[in-house]
Design a protein around this motif. Sequence first.
Motif, PDB file in Angstrom:
ATOM      1  N   ASP A 132      32.294  68.976  58.045  1.00 57.33           N
ATOM      2  CA  ASP A 132      31.542  67.727  58.082  1.00 57.33           C
ATOM      3  C   ASP A 132      32.467  66.680  58.714  1.00 57.33           C
ATOM      4  O   ASP A 132      33.444  66.240  58.103  1.00 57.33           O
ATOM      5  CB  ASP A 132      31.127  67.316  56.665  1.00 57.33           C
ATOM      6  N   SER A 193      29.568  57.071  45.531  1.00 57.45           N
ATOM      7  CA  SER A 193      30.528  56.740  46.596  1.00 57.45           C
ATOM      8  C   SER A 193      31.941  56.599  46.037  1.00 57.45           C
ATOM      9  O   SER A 193      32.916  57.067  46.641  1.00 57.45           O
ATOM     10  CB  SER A 193      30.121  55.435  47.290  1.00 57.45           C
ATOM     11  N   HIS A 196      33.142  59.987  45.291  1.00 60.51           N
ATOM     12  CA  HIS A 196      33.481  60.688  46.537  1.00 60.51           C
ATOM     13  C   HIS A 196      34.858  60.246  47.050  1.00 60.51           C
ATOM     14  O   HIS A 196      35.671  61.071  47.479  1.00 60.51           O
ATOM     15  CB  HIS A 196      32.394  60.413  47.578  1.00 60.51           C
ATOM     16  N   GLN A 212      30.639  67.701  49.470  1.00 60.90           N
ATOM     17  CA  GLN A 212      29.431  67.554  50.289  1.00 60.90           C
ATOM     18  C   GLN A 212      28.626  66.334  49.864  1.00 60.90           C
ATOM     19  O   GLN A 212      27.635  66.449  49.145  1.00 60.90           O
ATOM     20  CB  GLN A 212      28.589  68.832  50.200  1.00 60.90           C
ATOM     21  N   PRO A 213      29.036  65.155  50.308  1.00 60.84           N
ATOM     22  CA  PRO A 213      28.306  63.935  49.955  1.00 60.84           C
ATOM     23  C   PRO A 213      27.005  63.834  50.746  1.00 60.84           C
ATOM     24  O   PRO A 213      26.884  64.437  51.818  1.00 60.84           O
ATOM     25  CB  PRO A 213      29.265  62.828  50.387  1.00 60.84           C
ATOM     26  N   ASN A 214      26.041  63.068  50.209  1.00 60.76           N
ATOM     27  CA  ASN A 214      24.816  62.866  50.989  1.00 60.76           C
ATOM     28  C   ASN A 214      25.016  61.721  51.989  1.00 60.76           C
ATOM     29  O   ASN A 214      26.063  61.064  52.014  1.00 60.76           O
ATOM     30  CB  ASN A 214      23.607  62.629  50.068  1.00 60.76           C
ATOM     31  N   ASP A 215      24.002  61.498  52.829  1.00 58.20           N
ATOM     32  CA  ASP A 215      24.149  60.528  53.921  1.00 58.20           C
ATOM     33  C   ASP A 215      24.380  59.104  53.415  1.00 58.20           C
ATOM     34  O   ASP A 215      25.151  58.350  54.002  1.00 58.20           O
ATOM     35  CB  ASP A 215      22.903  60.557  54.823  1.00 58.20           C
ATOM     36  N   LYS A 216      23.710  58.755  52.312  1.00 57.32           N
ATOM     37  CA  LYS A 216      23.871  57.390  51.783  1.00 57.32           C
ATOM     38  C   LYS A 216      25.320  57.167  51.335  1.00 57.32           C
ATOM     39  O   LYS A 216      25.923  56.123  51.599  1.00 57.32           O
ATOM     40  CB  LYS A 216      22.907  57.185  50.603  1.00 57.32           C
ATOM     41  N   THR A 217      25.872  58.179  50.666  1.00 61.22           N
ATOM     42  CA  THR A 217      27.262  58.083  50.212  1.00 61.22           C
ATOM     43  C   THR A 217      28.213  57.956  51.400  1.00 61.22           C
ATOM     44  O   THR A 217      29.126  57.124  51.397  1.00 61.22           O
ATOM     45  CB  THR A 217      27.619  59.328  49.369  1.00 61.22           C
ATOM     46  N   LYS A 218      27.973  58.767  52.423  1.00 62.90           N
ATOM     47  CA  LYS A 218      28.857  58.710  53.601  1.00 62.90           C
ATOM     48  C   LYS A 218      28.801  57.331  54.257  1.00 62.90           C
ATOM     49  O   LYS A 218      29.823  56.795  54.678  1.00 62.90           O
ATOM     50  CB  LYS A 218      28.457  59.798  54.609  1.00 62.90           C
TER      51      LYS A 218
END
Length: 250
Positions: A132, A193, A196, A212-218
Amino acid sequence: MPTPLSSDAVVLRVINYSDTSLIVRLFTEQFGKVTVIAKGARRPKQATAGLLQPPNHITVWYQHKEGRDIQTLIKSEFVERYAGLTADLARSTAAMVAVEMLDRAVHDYDPHPLLFRLITATLRQLNQTGRDVAVVLHFYQLHLARQLGFGPRLSSCGQCGRPMNKASLDMSNGSLLCDRCRTQEGIRLGRPSLEHLRNLDRTHISKLDEIQPNDKTKKEVENFLLNHLYFHVDGMSNLKSIKFWRQVAA
Ligand SMILES: [Zn+2]
């Protein structure tokens, strides 16, 4: 008298000079940031022009003269070839962000072996498939801040010291504050977040595929890390590569 020196190096930046030469900014493992001139590197049949491009990891030999801003390159060769980087837009753009940030963060003739290890390990990860890319880049940015002495305090509030499960970056003092202490609308980090970021802090770079964070976290983490670096590290704002990265990562 000039002294011949040698070091592994990552190419940070290159500009054309005269009709045939290149000026190359390097982050060397041994001596920190060093600028060299590669005379004749752009002449036909010279292989060095392709070698002296960011973010290549190379070995350089050069003549060092005390008091000179620009040293004279003797020769260079690849340490590692990042074929996977050049083949992929997201990975090559992330690598350019990493290298441009490093260029802004380090100073001439100020060696930093741990930062050298960080950038080469990051480039190696970005070169591999199945990573990722955003997670690798965020790992790099967090540890870049740590190595520069500006690692964020992730466990407890920068003001009252209470443990936090979410936080916001206060842009007046650059600290992460708990909900009780924040006085303004800072850069928000929700619970996933913050968790993470703590994972990025304690995970080895070779194990990042376990996170494997989701898109909002990233998105939240990226926004926080960029603002944290802008606040604490001089010269970090207005990175050219960031706008390309935002387009690629969107
Ligand atoms: Zn607090």
